[in-house]
Design a protein around this motif. Structure first.
Motif, PDB file in Angstrom:
ATOM      1  N   GLN A 212       0.853  -1.251  -0.055  1.00 56.14           N
ATOM      2  CA  GLN A 212       0.153  -0.128   0.119  1.00 56.14           C
ATOM      3  C   GLN A 212       0.861   1.277  -0.003  1.00 56.14           C
ATOM      4  O   GLN A 212       1.759   1.188   0.436  1.00 56.14           O
ATOM      5  CB  GLN A 212      -0.930  -0.042   1.354  1.00 56.14           C
ATOM      6  CG  GLN A 212      -1.886  -1.142   1.156  1.00 56.14           C
ATOM      7  CD  GLN A 212      -2.817  -1.037   2.470  1.00 56.14           C
ATOM      8  OE1 GLN A 212      -3.005  -0.126   3.110  1.00 56.14           O
ATOM      9  NE2 GLN A 212      -3.553  -2.010   2.619  1.00 56.14           N
TER      10      GLN A 212
ATOM     11  N   ALA B  44       0.775   5.109   1.234  1.00 50.82           N
ATOM     12  CA  ALA B  44       0.171   5.892   2.025  1.00 50.82           C
ATOM     13  C   ALA B  44      -0.394   7.147   1.390  1.00 50.82           C
ATOM     14  O   ALA B  44      -1.473   7.776   2.005  1.00 50.82           O
ATOM     15  CB  ALA B  44       1.082   6.377   2.944  1.00 50.82           C
TER      16      ALA B  44
ATOM     17  N   GLY C 222      -2.195   6.619  -1.325  1.00 52.67           N
ATOM     18  CA  GLY C 222      -3.453   6.452  -2.067  1.00 52.67           C
ATOM     19  C   GLY C 222      -3.478   6.420  -3.268  1.00 52.67           C
ATOM     20  O   GLY C 222      -2.532   6.177  -4.109  1.00 52.67           O
TER      21      GLY C 222
ATOM     22  N   GLY D  12      -6.778   3.276  -2.556  1.00 50.65           N
ATOM     23  CA  GLY D  12      -6.466   4.129  -1.236  1.00 50.65           C
ATOM     24  C   GLY D  12      -7.298   5.362  -1.444  1.00 50.65           C
ATOM     25  O   GLY D  12      -7.938   5.570  -2.463  1.00 50.65           O
TER      26      GLY D  12
ATOM     27  N   ARG E  28     -10.876   5.057   2.418  1.00 50.78           N
ATOM     28  CA  ARG E  28      -9.812   5.445   3.152  1.00 50.78           C
ATOM     29  C   ARG E  28      -9.697   4.250   4.161  1.00 50.78           C
ATOM     30  O   ARG E  28     -10.179   3.499   4.920  1.00 50.78           O
ATOM     31  CB  ARG E  28     -10.529   6.372   4.145  1.00 50.78           C
ATOM     32  CG  ARG E  28      -9.252   7.069   4.933  1.00 50.78           C
ATOM     33  CD  ARG E  28      -9.835   7.977   6.054  1.00 50.78           C
ATOM     34  NE  ARG E  28      -8.722   8.477   7.111  1.00 50.78           N
ATOM     35  CZ  ARG E  28      -8.990   8.945   8.207  1.00 50.78           C
ATOM     36  NH1 ARG E  28     -10.185   9.281   8.540  1.00 50.78           N
ATOM     37  NH2 ARG E  28      -8.052   9.599   8.985  1.00 50.78           N
TER      38      ARG E  28
ATOM     39  N   ASP F 207      -3.429   5.335   5.416  1.00 51.62           N
ATOM     40  CA  ASP F 207      -3.490   6.414   4.275  1.00 51.62           C
ATOM     41  C   ASP F 207      -3.490   7.925   4.926  1.00 51.62           C
ATOM     42  O   ASP F 207      -3.980   7.922   6.023  1.00 51.62           O
ATOM     43  CB  ASP F 207      -4.877   6.551   3.681  1.00 51.62           C
ATOM     44  CG  ASP F 207      -5.231   5.335   2.602  1.00 51.62           C
ATOM     45  OD1 ASP F 207      -4.064   4.829   2.261  1.00 51.62           O
ATOM     46  OD2 ASP F 207      -6.304   5.157   2.453  1.00 51.62           O
TER      47      ASP F 207
ATOM     48  N   ASP G 224       1.894   4.739   7.908  1.00 51.44           N
ATOM     49  CA  ASP G 224       1.727   4.070   6.662  1.00 51.44           C
ATOM     50  C   ASP G 224       1.121   2.874   7.204  1.00 51.44           C
ATOM     51  O   ASP G 224       0.804   2.525   8.391  1.00 51.44           O
ATOM     52  CB  ASP G 224       2.990   3.779   6.233  1.00 51.44           C
ATOM     53  CG  ASP G 224       4.129   3.051   6.878  1.00 51.44           C
ATOM     54  OD1 ASP G 224       3.671   1.983   7.488  1.00 51.44           O
ATOM     55  OD2 ASP G 224       5.108   3.714   7.289  1.00 51.44           O
TER      56      ASP G 224
END
Length: 530
Positions: free
Chosen positions: A441, A443, A445, A453, A458, A462, A511
């Motif tokens: 992922q 952070a 998005g 993201g 949400r 994120d 994160d």
């Protein structure tokens, strides 16, 4: 259960409604809600479940009771038994809930609600005296006999309007019946032995649920968690008492190669690092919440209280007050920090009680937002002096701010726009976009080339503060990565936002690795004692 809150439904919006400039947490966001911390929603999350094997599910998490100090005994942080806490889902885009999960809490004492009592005094002068604590000994997943206080709740699924729709209980598929239990808060390690002991104890309160009309089980958990939100809270509200631009060449580089004097990433900038919240987390099959729409849903959380409250002058545990009248919405949260930093102080309580369909009344706060102008007042001259520039303004010049409206009110077509587009403030999630595994992922998005993201829903990891600071200052006027390709969304032009590519930040790093990889995803709360 009590009746859920009532909403005011008005005709469709004819103009752009409310948006969120900075998106973050909503701790103590309106004057009235500061008087009712038990119904103060702090954060709301909606995302495609990323626990392995749960790709066909959506998780929604509503956090309440802000700024909990772990040592906050002897009563800690129970939910309000007079309130209804709700998670609403709009499946078709008309800004009216189609599905609501309503949570109704009760509290009780041991010993048939009399509480644990100890025999005190010599044989000839003994008294049976109640203890002042919520537990009288160690508590574990396998032995909770020392608990002196308990909370339970029911869940009602409401189809249609949350006042007048069809109400059906959600069943507890783990232990049977319609009641669920909430764990004690993390009192400390003498009570629970250690963090692992509390984790095992709290995990025993994760329940499988049978959802009306749904052939597949969901899951639910309600209990204390570490506050997942990360923010430089105190300095931000002190007229942004730092330079909100990355001071290193890259986050964490520690080379001072970024903006001169800019803030750098440091966990010490997180003012919520030692705070807990109370989470209502529910995981449901995607097929059971998407309805007849296009697979994108809008959602938000509310808390409601009875209109009338008469305090008992001779209060007892069971009867501290008498309440009556219609359930009245006092807290609302979709995309976060809207009420704290976008809505004017005179309208904050009105926003808390409004329905998304009513959001046209707040249009000016978005089309001509005040917060960017405040940042311009605070930082334009220092920026020009530091860089030797002559910027007339740091604020994006495209009015009305249709870039913000698209990001936070209507959704982006092809990413998170519902089948019907009604400008309104809610968290929009495309359930058809696969979840990104926790280890992969971004952070940032969507802006970090991660379509799963924010603002497509949400996730707890994120970094919505940094994302939205940049969006507020015009990032969407410049190309952003979409599926790896720099893409101009056509909402405004680069020349409209002279600082649109600047790495704005509050310096508080966040994160996905700071969260758990499994439901309910939020980390174990801070212990009240070591």
């Amino acid at each position: 259960m009590k009746k859920t809150h009532f909403s005011l439904i008005i005709p469709a919006l004819c103009c752009v409604a409310i948006s969120s400039s900075i998106q973050a947490s909503s701790h103590r966001e309106a004057p009235n809600i500061t008087r009712f911390p038990t119904v103060d929603s702090t954060d709301y999350y909606a995302f495609n479940s990323y626990e392995e094997g749960r790709g066909d599910y959506v998780t929604m998490i509503a956090n309440y009771i802000p700024l909990q100090d772990a040592y906050g005994g002897p009563n800690y942080f129970p939910m309000d038994p007079e309130a209804i806490y709700s998670i609403h889902i709009d499946t078709d885009g008309d800004a009216v809930e189609d599905i609501t999960f309503a949570f109704d809490f009760e509290r009780s004492l041991a010993n048939n609600n009399q509480g644990v009592k100890l025999t005190v005094g010599p044989a000839e002068n003994q008294r049976s005296v109640g203890v002042p604590l919520v537990n009288i000994g160690p508590v574990s997943a396998t032995d909770q006999s020392s608990a002196n206080f308990a909370e339970s709740y029911t869940i009602t699924m409401i189809e249609g309007d949350s006042r007048s729709g069809t109400h059906t209980p959600v069943s507890n598929a783990t232990s049977g019946g319609e009641n669920f239990s909430k764990p004690l808060d993390y009192i400390g390690n003498k009570t629970f032995s250690n963090m692992a002991g509390y984790q095992d104890y709290a995990s025993s309160f994760v329940y499988d649920i049978s959802i009306p009309g749904c052939s597949t089980m969901g899951r639910v958990f309600v209990g204390q968690r570490k506050d997942p939100f990360v923010v430089n809270l105190g300095e931000t509200f002190d007229l942004v008492n730092y330079v909100p631009v990355e001071g290193d060449s890259a986050p964490g580089a520690n080379d001072s190669g970024g903006f001169p004097g800019g803030i750098t990433q440091d966990a010490s900038n997180d003012d919520l690092a030692q705070k807990n919240v109370t989470s209502i987390a529910i995981e449901v099959p995607k097929s059971c919440v998407t309805g007849d729409g296009n697979g994108t849903i809008g959602s938000w959380t509310t808390a409601s209280l009875p209109q009338a409250r008469i305090l008992n002058p001779n209060a007892t545990f069971n009867k501290s007050e008498v309440t009556g009248g219609a359930m009245t919405q006092v807290s609302r949260l979709g995309a976060p920090l809207v009420n704290e930093l976008v809505i004017g102080i005179g309208d904050k309580d009105k926003f808390s009680s409004a329905h998304p369909m009513d959001d046209g009344q707040f249009a000016d706060y978005v089309t001509h937002p005040a917060l960017p102008e405040l940042l311009n007042i605070l930082f334009k001259e220092p920026v020009n002096a530091t860089l030797g520039t002559e910027f007339e303004t740091l604020v994006p010049t495209n009015f009305p701010r249709n870039d913000l409206a698209t990001a936070f009110l209507t959704g982006v077509e092809g990413v998170n726009q519902l089948s019907t587009v009604t400008p309104s403030e809610m968290l929009r999630l495309n359930t058809g976009i696969p979840a990104t595994p926790q280890s992969e992922q971004s952070a940032f998005g969507v802006a970090g080339n991660d379509l799963a993201g924010f603002p497509n829903g949400r996730r707890p990891g994120d970094d919505v503060v940094d994302i939205a600071l940049r969006v507020m200052m015009g990032a969407l006027c410049h190309p952003i990565p979409v599926n790896g390709e720099p893409t101009n969304l056509g909402l405004c032009e680069p020349e409209d936002a002279v600082v649109g590519t600047v790495p704005f930040t509050d310096g508080a790093p966040l994160d996905a690795s700071m969260m758990d990889a499994t439901f309910p995803y939020l980390a174990t709360p801070i212990s009240g004692s070591k």
